[in-house]
Design a protein around this motif. Structure first.
Motif, PDB file in Angstrom:
ATOM      1  N   LEU A  43      -7.637   3.678   6.520  1.00 29.86           N
ATOM      2  CA  LEU A  43      -8.071   2.326   6.847  1.00 29.86           C
ATOM      3  C   LEU A  43      -7.113   1.289   6.257  1.00 29.86           C
ATOM      4  O   LEU A  43      -6.771   0.308   6.917  1.00 29.86           O
ATOM      5  CB  LEU A  43      -9.494   2.096   6.341  1.00 29.86           C
ATOM      6  N   GLN A  44      -6.662   1.496   5.029  1.00 31.79           N
ATOM      7  CA  GLN A  44      -5.721   0.572   4.414  1.00 31.79           C
ATOM      8  C   GLN A  44      -4.396   0.538   5.178  1.00 31.79           C
ATOM      9  O   GLN A  44      -3.821  -0.527   5.388  1.00 31.79           O
ATOM     10  CB  GLN A  44      -5.478   0.945   2.951  1.00 31.79           C
ATOM     11  N   THR A  45      -3.930   1.688   5.614  1.00 29.19           N
ATOM     12  CA  THR A  45      -2.696   1.754   6.387  1.00 29.19           C
ATOM     13  C   THR A  45      -2.844   1.010   7.706  1.00 29.19           C
ATOM     14  O   THR A  45      -1.951   0.260   8.112  1.00 29.19           O
ATOM     15  CB  THR A  45      -2.304   3.231   6.640  1.00 29.19           C
ATOM     16  N   VAL A  46      -3.972   1.206   8.360  1.00 29.59           N
ATOM     17  CA  VAL A  46      -4.230   0.510   9.627  1.00 29.59           C
ATOM     18  C   VAL A  46      -4.223  -0.994   9.403  1.00 29.59           C
ATOM     19  O   VAL A  46      -3.599  -1.745  10.169  1.00 29.59           O
ATOM     20  CB  VAL A  46      -5.579   0.969  10.234  1.00 29.59           C
ATOM     21  N   LYS A  47      -4.882  -1.460   8.353  1.00 29.92           N
ATOM     22  CA  LYS A  47      -4.943  -2.897   8.071  1.00 29.92           C
ATOM     23  C   LYS A  47      -3.546  -3.467   7.810  1.00 29.92           C
ATOM     24  O   LYS A  47      -3.221  -4.558   8.273  1.00 29.92           O
ATOM     25  CB  LYS A  47      -5.860  -3.178   6.892  1.00 29.92           C
ATOM     26  N   GLU A  48      -2.726  -2.718   7.083  1.00 32.26           N
ATOM     27  CA  GLU A  48      -1.369  -3.179   6.810  1.00 32.26           C
ATOM     28  C   GLU A  48      -0.550  -3.261   8.085  1.00 32.26           C
ATOM     29  O   GLU A  48       0.187  -4.239   8.295  1.00 32.26           O
ATOM     30  CB  GLU A  48      -0.689  -2.242   5.799  1.00 32.26           C
ATOM     31  N   LEU A  49      -0.671  -2.265   8.952  1.00 34.35           N
ATOM     32  CA  LEU A  49       0.063  -2.289  10.213  1.00 34.35           C
ATOM     33  C   LEU A  49      -0.421  -3.418  11.112  1.00 34.35           C
ATOM     34  O   LEU A  49       0.387  -4.099  11.752  1.00 34.35           O
ATOM     35  CB  LEU A  49      -0.076  -0.956  10.933  1.00 34.35           C
ATOM     36  N   GLN A  50      -1.719  -3.643  11.161  1.00 31.02           N
ATOM     37  CA  GLN A  50      -2.256  -4.729  11.966  1.00 31.02           C
ATOM     38  C   GLN A  50      -1.767  -6.084  11.462  1.00 31.02           C
ATOM     39  O   GLN A  50      -1.479  -6.992  12.241  1.00 31.02           O
ATOM     40  CB  GLN A  50      -3.780  -4.681  11.999  1.00 31.02           C
ATOM     41  N   GLU A  51      -1.657  -6.211  10.151  1.00 37.54           N
ATOM     42  CA  GLU A  51      -1.173  -7.454   9.570  1.00 37.54           C
ATOM     43  C   GLU A  51       0.282  -7.717   9.969  1.00 37.54           C
ATOM     44  O   GLU A  51       0.644  -8.848  10.298  1.00 37.54           O
ATOM     45  CB  GLU A  51      -1.298  -7.384   8.055  1.00 37.54           C
ATOM     46  N   VAL A  52       1.094  -6.677   9.975  1.00 39.34           N
ATOM     47  CA  VAL A  52       2.502  -6.815  10.347  1.00 39.34           C
ATOM     48  C   VAL A  52       2.624  -7.183  11.823  1.00 39.34           C
ATOM     49  O   VAL A  52       3.477  -7.980  12.201  1.00 39.34           O
ATOM     50  CB  VAL A  52       3.270  -5.509  10.045  1.00 39.34           C
ATOM     51  N   LEU A  53       1.754  -6.618  12.661  1.00 37.97           N
ATOM     52  CA  LEU A  53       1.826  -6.859  14.102  1.00 37.97           C
ATOM     53  C   LEU A  53       1.250  -8.213  14.510  1.00 37.97           C
ATOM     54  O   LEU A  53       1.476  -8.673  15.627  1.00 37.97           O
ATOM     55  CB  LEU A  53       1.093  -5.750  14.858  1.00 37.97           C
TER      56      LEU A  53
END
Length: 71
Positions: free
Chosen positions: A60-70
Protein backbone atom coordinates in the motif's frame (compact mmCIF):
# COMPACT_ATOMS: atom_id res chain seq x y z
CA UNK A 1 4.53 7.61 -21.22
CA UNK A 2 1.28 8.07 -23.11
CA UNK A 3 -1.93 9.18 -21.46
CA UNK A 4 -3.45 5.72 -21.96
CA UNK A 5 -0.46 4.06 -20.30
CA UNK A 6 -0.74 6.40 -17.33
CA UNK A 7 -4.48 5.73 -17.03
CA UNK A 8 -3.88 1.97 -17.15
CA UNK A 9 -1.11 2.22 -14.58
CA UNK A 10 -3.34 4.29 -12.29
CA UNK A 11 -6.11 1.72 -12.65
CA UNK A 12 -3.73 -1.11 -11.72
CA UNK A 13 -2.41 0.88 -8.78
CA UNK A 14 -5.97 1.46 -7.57
CA UNK A 15 -6.62 -2.30 -7.80
CA UNK A 16 -3.48 -3.02 -5.78
CA UNK A 17 -4.47 -0.43 -3.18
CA UNK A 18 -7.96 -1.94 -2.91
CA UNK A 19 -6.53 -5.44 -2.48
CA UNK A 20 -4.02 -4.28 0.14
CA UNK A 21 -6.67 -2.37 2.08
CA UNK A 22 -9.02 -5.35 2.05
CA UNK A 23 -6.27 -7.70 3.26
CA UNK A 24 -5.17 -5.27 5.97
CA UNK A 25 -8.75 -5.01 7.22
CA UNK A 26 -8.91 -8.81 7.30
CA UNK A 27 -5.53 -9.21 9.03
CA UNK A 28 -6.35 -6.67 11.73
CA UNK A 29 -10.03 -7.51 12.06
CA UNK A 30 -10.85 -3.80 12.04
CA UNK A 31 -10.42 -0.64 10.00
CA UNK A 32 -8.68 1.11 12.91
CA UNK A 33 -5.28 0.74 11.24
CA UNK A 34 -6.38 3.33 8.66
CA UNK A 35 -6.16 6.08 11.28
CA UNK A 36 -3.41 4.66 13.49
CA UNK A 37 -1.11 3.34 10.80
CA UNK A 38 1.15 0.33 10.97
CA UNK A 39 1.36 0.51 14.79
CA UNK A 40 -2.10 -1.06 14.81
CA UNK A 41 -0.51 -4.35 13.74
CA UNK A 42 2.15 -4.42 16.47
CA UNK A 43 -0.30 -5.99 18.89
CA UNK A 44 -1.26 -8.91 16.66
CA UNK A 45 -0.45 -12.17 18.46
CA UNK A 46 -0.50 -14.29 15.32
CA UNK A 47 2.85 -13.98 13.55
CA UNK A 48 1.28 -15.06 10.23
CA UNK A 49 -1.26 -12.24 10.39
CA UNK A 50 1.52 -9.80 11.33
CA UNK A 51 3.57 -10.98 8.32
CA UNK A 52 0.57 -10.58 6.00
CA UNK A 53 -0.07 -7.11 7.41
CA UNK A 54 3.57 -6.18 6.90
CA UNK A 55 3.49 -7.34 3.28
CA UNK A 56 0.28 -5.55 2.37
CA UNK A 57 1.15 -2.39 4.27
CA UNK A 58 4.40 -2.22 2.29
CA UNK A 59 2.42 -2.78 -0.92
CA UNK A 60 0.00 0.00 0.00
CA UNK A 61 2.83 2.42 0.80
CA UNK A 62 4.50 1.67 -2.53
CA UNK A 63 1.23 2.26 -4.37
CA UNK A 64 0.74 5.60 -2.59
CA UNK A 65 4.26 6.71 -3.47
CA UNK A 66 3.79 5.79 -7.13
CA UNK A 67 0.43 7.54 -7.27
CA UNK A 68 2.00 10.64 -5.77
CA UNK A 69 4.71 10.68 -8.45
CA UNK A 70 2.13 10.22 -11.22
CA UNK A 71 -0.11 13.04 -9.94
Amino acid sequence: MSINQIKNLNRRLENLAFEATKELDKASGTELWRTIGFEAFDGLQDSDRRAIANYYFGQLQTVKELQEVLS
